[in-house]
Design an enzyme around this catalytic site. Structure first.
Site, short mmCIF file in Angstrom:
data_model
loop_
_atom_site.label_atom_id
_atom_site.label_comp_id
_atom_site.label_asym_id
_atom_site.label_seq_id
_atom_site.Cartn_x
_atom_site.Cartn_y
_atom_site.Cartn_z
N ASN A 137 0.86 -1.18 0.00
CA ASN A 137 0.00 0.00 0.00
C ASN A 137 0.90 1.23 0.00
O ASN A 137 1.48 1.58 1.02
CB ASN A 137 -0.89 -0.01 1.25
CG ASN A 137 -1.76 1.23 1.34
OD1 ASN A 137 -1.91 1.96 0.35
ND2 ASN A 137 -2.33 1.49 2.51
N TRP A 138 1.02 1.86 -1.17
CA TRP A 138 1.92 3.02 -1.29
C TRP A 138 1.35 4.27 -0.63
O TRP A 138 2.04 5.29 -0.53
CB TRP A 138 2.20 3.30 -2.76
CG TRP A 138 3.09 2.29 -3.44
CD1 TRP A 138 3.65 1.16 -2.89
CD2 TRP A 138 3.53 2.34 -4.80
NE1 TRP A 138 4.39 0.50 -3.82
CE2 TRP A 138 4.34 1.19 -5.01
CE3 TRP A 138 3.33 3.22 -5.86
CZ2 TRP A 138 4.94 0.93 -6.24
CZ3 TRP A 138 3.92 2.94 -7.09
CH2 TRP A 138 4.72 1.81 -7.27
N LYS A 139 0.08 4.23 -0.26
CA LYS A 139 -0.59 5.41 0.33
C LYS A 139 -0.40 6.63 -0.59
O LYS A 139 -0.47 6.49 -1.80
CB LYS A 139 -0.07 5.66 1.74
CG LYS A 139 -0.12 4.42 2.62
CD LYS A 139 0.06 4.73 4.06
CE LYS A 139 0.20 3.44 4.85
NZ LYS A 139 -0.02 3.59 6.28
N HIS A 167 -9.66 1.35 4.67
CA HIS A 167 -8.40 1.54 5.40
C HIS A 167 -8.64 2.50 6.57
O HIS A 167 -9.40 3.47 6.45
CB HIS A 167 -7.33 2.11 4.45
CG HIS A 167 -5.95 2.02 5.04
ND1 HIS A 167 -5.51 2.89 6.00
CD2 HIS A 167 -4.94 1.14 4.83
CE1 HIS A 167 -4.27 2.56 6.35
NE2 HIS A 167 -3.90 1.50 5.65
N GLU A 223 -6.96 4.84 7.75
CA GLU A 223 -6.65 6.26 7.50
C GLU A 223 -7.83 6.96 6.84
O GLU A 223 -8.08 8.14 7.07
CB GLU A 223 -5.36 6.37 6.67
CG GLU A 223 -4.13 6.06 7.52
CD GLU A 223 -2.95 5.50 6.76
OE1 GLU A 223 -2.98 5.49 5.52
OE2 GLU A 223 -1.99 5.05 7.42
N GLU A 275 -5.64 -4.88 10.85
CA GLU A 275 -4.63 -3.85 11.09
C GLU A 275 -4.99 -3.07 12.35
O GLU A 275 -5.82 -2.15 12.28
CB GLU A 275 -4.57 -2.88 9.92
CG GLU A 275 -4.30 -3.54 8.59
CD GLU A 275 -3.69 -2.56 7.60
OE1 GLU A 275 -2.58 -2.81 7.17
OE2 GLU A 275 -4.33 -1.53 7.29
N GLY A 310 1.93 2.53 10.79
CA GLY A 310 2.86 3.64 10.60
C GLY A 310 3.48 4.16 11.90
O GLY A 310 4.06 5.24 11.94
N SER A 358 3.02 -1.68 10.51
CA SER A 358 4.47 -1.49 10.63
C SER A 358 5.29 -2.75 10.35
O SER A 358 6.35 -2.95 10.93
CB SER A 358 4.82 -0.95 12.02
OG SER A 358 4.20 0.28 12.25
N GLY A 392 2.73 -1.04 4.39
CA GLY A 392 2.71 0.37 4.01
C GLY A 392 4.12 0.89 3.80
O GLY A 392 4.74 0.69 2.75
N GLY A 393 4.65 1.55 4.83
CA GLY A 393 5.95 2.22 4.74
C GLY A 393 7.06 1.38 4.12
O GLY A 393 7.80 1.85 3.25
#
Ligand code: PEP
Length: 249
Positions: free
Chosen positions: A8-10, A99, A101, A169, A175, A208, A229-230
């Site tokens: 997930n590149w966000k 998600h 976010e 999640e 993150g 994470s 993600g990151g």
């Protein structure tokens, strides 16, 4: 069972050039042990799916493209929204929905998520539904976390018959560099699957995850893979995550 690793590149990377570079780095990585899905921001989806379609069929094996969201209407006067049919028409096969976010910053509700899942499935996209509890709930204990997640699933999957992939999640682990324990993540994955066995094809863990700890989670038979993600923005790091043999479970 092969594991599924979703990137997930966000809202990253900052330019189309950087997105193309990252995509090409990921596209040439070996996928011996895992199926890989890359989810770029909408604005790069055409660039990425065009590059994907240009790859040889053998190079596309165990590899797919996804979007990070899809609206609950196909077309119409819904400024800036993107329908699942549009996503499918580019050649993407997956979509992340719900998600945390989006739930947090855009106040996306379970009802909105339910409508999005319904249309995305109708259009033939594979849905990755994100669920997870906040830190406040988790502090009340694991039973409270299970109750919360179960309620999210009940609302998000209302009247949904086709199977979805669920990404568990815990919100406090996204993150933040904080992790759930692998034992608790596996117990939650087992609980999620047991509640909705027919409508959930597999349960991923996200929060994470990096190359050092991915195996601690993904080795569990209850955990079908990871939503990353990151760490998915760093090619070498992501390569290590997808090339690990997580066992036969
Ligand atoms: C995510 O984007 O779903 C996620 C888990 O992010 P991160 O790996 O950065 O915590």
């Amino acid at each position: 069972m092969r594991k599924l690793i979703v990137a997930n590149w966000k809202e990253n990377p900052a330019t189309e050039k950087a997105a193309a570079k990252l995509f090409h780095e990921v596209a040439k990585m070996k996928r011996t042990h895992a199926d890989v899905v890359v989810c770029p921001p909408f604005v790069y989806l055409e660039e990425v799916t065009t590059a994907y379609r240009a790859m040889r069929a053998s190079a596309r094996k165990n590899f797919a493209i996804g979007a990070q969201d899809a609206f609950w209407e196909e077309t119409g006067a819904f400024t800036s929204e993107v329908g699942p049919g549009m996503i499918k028409s580019l050649g993407a096969r997956y979509v992340i929905i719900g998600h945390s976010e989006r739930r947090k910053y855009l106040e996306e509700t379970d009802l909105m998520i339910n409508k999005k899942i319904s249309l995305a499935l109708k259009d033939g996209l594979r849905v990755i539904l994100c669920v997870g509890e906040s830190v406040t709930i988790r502090k009340r204990g694991f039973a409270a976390a299970k109750k919360f997640v179960s309620e999210q699933l009940r609302k998000d999957l209302r009247h949904i018959k086709k199977p979805v992939i669920v990404a568990y999640e815990p919100v406090w682990a996204i993150g933040t560099g904080k992790n759930d324990t692998p034992e608790d993540a596996a117990a939650m994955a087992k609980f999620i699957k047991s509640r909705n066995a027919k409508r959930i094809s597999c349960v991923l863990y996200g929060g994470s995850v990096n190359s050092r700890d991915a195996g601690d989670y993904v080795q569990y038979k209850e955990i079908g893979g990871a939503l990353v993600g990151g760490a998915s923005l760093r090619a070498l790091e992501f390569k290590k995550i997808i090339s690990t043999n997580y066992g036969k479970s």
